[in-house]
Design a protein around this motif. Structure first.
Motif, PDB file in Angstrom:
ATOM      1  N   ILE A  86       0.836  -1.214   0.000  1.00 36.10           N
ATOM      2  CA  ILE A  86       0.000   0.000   0.000  1.00 36.10           C
ATOM      3  C   ILE A  86       0.872   1.266   0.000  1.00 36.10           C
ATOM      4  O   ILE A  86       0.574   2.247  -0.691  1.00 36.10           O
ATOM      5  N   ILE A  87       1.973   1.236   0.734  1.00 38.38           N
ATOM      6  CA  ILE A  87       2.860   2.394   0.801  1.00 38.38           C
ATOM      7  C   ILE A  87       3.603   2.573  -0.526  1.00 38.38           C
ATOM      8  O   ILE A  87       3.691   3.684  -1.050  1.00 38.38           O
ATOM      9  N   SER A  88       4.089   1.460  -1.080  1.00 39.41           N
ATOM     10  CA  SER A  88       4.805   1.546  -2.364  1.00 39.41           C
ATOM     11  C   SER A  88       3.888   2.111  -3.447  1.00 39.41           C
ATOM     12  O   SER A  88       4.314   2.953  -4.248  1.00 39.41           O
ATOM     13  N   VAL A  89       2.644   1.667  -3.462  1.00 37.74           N
ATOM     14  CA  VAL A  89       1.683   2.147  -4.474  1.00 37.74           C
ATOM     15  C   VAL A  89       1.457   3.654  -4.319  1.00 37.74           C
ATOM     16  O   VAL A  89       1.479   4.403  -5.307  1.00 37.74           O
ATOM     17  N   LEU A  90       1.284   4.093  -3.074  1.00 40.72           N
ATOM     18  CA  LEU A  90       1.045   5.522  -2.834  1.00 40.72           C
ATOM     19  C   LEU A  90       2.279   6.358  -3.174  1.00 40.72           C
ATOM     20  O   LEU A  90       2.158   7.451  -3.729  1.00 40.72           O
ATOM     21  N   GLU A  91       3.446   5.814  -2.863  1.00 40.76           N
ATOM     22  CA  GLU A  91       4.695   6.532  -3.171  1.00 40.76           C
ATOM     23  C   GLU A  91       4.816   6.738  -4.675  1.00 40.76           C
ATOM     24  O   GLU A  91       5.167   7.811  -5.145  1.00 40.76           O
ATOM     25  N   GLU A  92       4.477   5.668  -5.411  1.00 40.78           N
ATOM     26  CA  GLU A  92       4.566   5.730  -6.864  1.00 40.78           C
ATOM     27  C   GLU A  92       3.510   6.688  -7.432  1.00 40.78           C
ATOM     28  O   GLU A  92       3.796   7.511  -8.288  1.00 40.78           O
ATOM     29  N   HIS A  93       2.302   6.590  -6.889  1.00 37.50           N
ATOM     30  CA  HIS A  93       1.184   7.391  -7.376  1.00 37.50           C
ATOM     31  C   HIS A  93       1.430   8.890  -7.184  1.00 37.50           C
ATOM     32  O   HIS A  93       1.171   9.701  -8.071  1.00 37.50           O
ATOM     33  N   PHE A  94       1.915   9.271  -6.014  1.00 39.84           N
ATOM     34  CA  PHE A  94       2.098  10.694  -5.718  1.00 39.84           C
ATOM     35  C   PHE A  94       3.538  11.172  -5.942  1.00 39.84           C
ATOM     36  O   PHE A  94       3.813  12.373  -5.836  1.00 39.84           O
TER      37      PHE A  94
END
Lengths: 220, 123
Positions: free
Chosen positions: A104-112
């Protein structure tokens, strides 16, 4: 010979000690305000400290240069100590970090396009510091993934678009004004656009953030 | 550990040594052996999640519970464990109280404990 005739005032030898004592007291008040997270009081205490430094400069204008140097040296040492302790406190806040690679953190890091670090504390914390977003476990375990996304979007706004807090604080301090809070409103609007207003509203409600009902109302 | 000044002998059960919320949460932890704050909130329906989380934090700090970080199911959360079963916690609390009594009253406390022990055995 024990009297110093300074400007229109007369300070006895002990006057210098009093100036230093008041400076120490003000520095302690500044630290307490910071430690208790009273942002306005911290700024106000700093502004009083500045007024005090200006006042003591006027009071000691005609004083013996030898004593004057010691007073100013004392004030400089207090300021350096104050900044040192503040830096230490700020660093301590970031000492409970987990280096994590959860999805979940990796996805958010990539997204933003941001770096997110997790704080190993139960208290609810979400803030930015030196280009990094910090989220506490206490916050993460109370929110659903979409709500966490809303919080990260809110913090991303602060990271990218908010004026630098340090510079704003210095400007507010020297201009004897206060910081504006409209920034939170724009960060909320951005988060609502990116992640959905309902997710942000739920997050604000669940985290029981100060003035959350007012902030939810502004989003509607 | 239990603070002597927090002990209220006039209360009932575990609330002599813990606050009512702490006592309820400790009971749930003993019952389930490990739990998350959300699960405990489901068990103690009238307590809010922030209240349960704050109480758990206090229990961890005072040494009655410990926590581990769980990263399963794409979530980050704490899992709480009691540091001992009810009997072990009872031993810790008793030790603390008896040591304090011995510090204050010396042999009188030891004699009394002996008498109580003898009386219990006879019963």
């Amino acid at each position: 010979m024990n009297n110093f005739y300074c400007f229109t005032f007369c300070l006895r030898e002990s006057g210098m000690i009093y100036i230093l004592l008041v400076s120490v007291a003000l520095a302690i008040i500044c630290l307490f305000a910071y430690f208790l997270k009273r942002r306005h009081e911290f700024l106000l205490a700093n502004q009083i400290f500045m007024i005090w430094i200006i006042t003591s400069s006027i009071l000691t204008m005609g004083c013996n240069m030898f004593h004057l140097i010691w007073v100013y040296l004392g004030i400089i040492i207090i300021c350096v100590l104050l900044l040192g302790i503040l830096k230490l406190l700020i660093n301590l806040r970031h000492s409970n970090l987990i280096i994590s690679s959860i999805e979940i953190i990796s996805v958010l890091e990539e997204h933003f396009g941001v770096t997110i670090k997790i704080l190993d504390i139960q208290r609810i914390r979400a803030y930015t510091h030196r280009g990094v977003i910090y989220l506490s476990i206490g916050l993460m375990e109370r929110l659903e993934p979409d709500e966490i996304k809303a919080v990260v979007a809110h913090e991303t706004y602060h990271l990218r678009k908010s004026p630098n807090k340090f510079i704003s604080s210095i400007l507010a301090m020297i201009s004897f004004t206060f910081l504006r809070h409209s920034d939170e409103y724009y960060a909320d609007r951005f988060a609502a656009e990116v992640s959905g207003a309902s997710n942000l509203k739920n997050a604000l409600r669940k985290l029981d953030i100060k003035d959350y009902s007012k902030r939810i109302e502004q989003l509607s | 550990m239990v603070k002597i000044e927090r002990i209220s002998l006039n209360k009932q059960g575990l609330t002599k040594f813990f606050s009512p919320n702490e006592a309820r949460i400790m009971k749930v932890l003993w019952e389930l052996s490990h739990s998350t704050s959300a699960e405990i909130t489901r068990e103690c329906k009238d307590l809010s999640l922030p209240c349960v989380a704050g109480t758990l934090d206090r229990l961890v700090k005072s040494g009655f519970a410990r926590r581990e970080i769980d990263q399963s199911e794409n979530r980050v959360r704490y899992i709480y464990y009691p540091t001992g079963d009810r009997r072990e916690i009872g031993v810790k609390i008793s030790e603390r109280i008896i040591e304090s009594l011995i510090d204050t009253f010396g042999d009188a406390t030891i004699d009394t404990l002996g008498k109580i022990n003898g009386r219990r055995k006879n019963e």
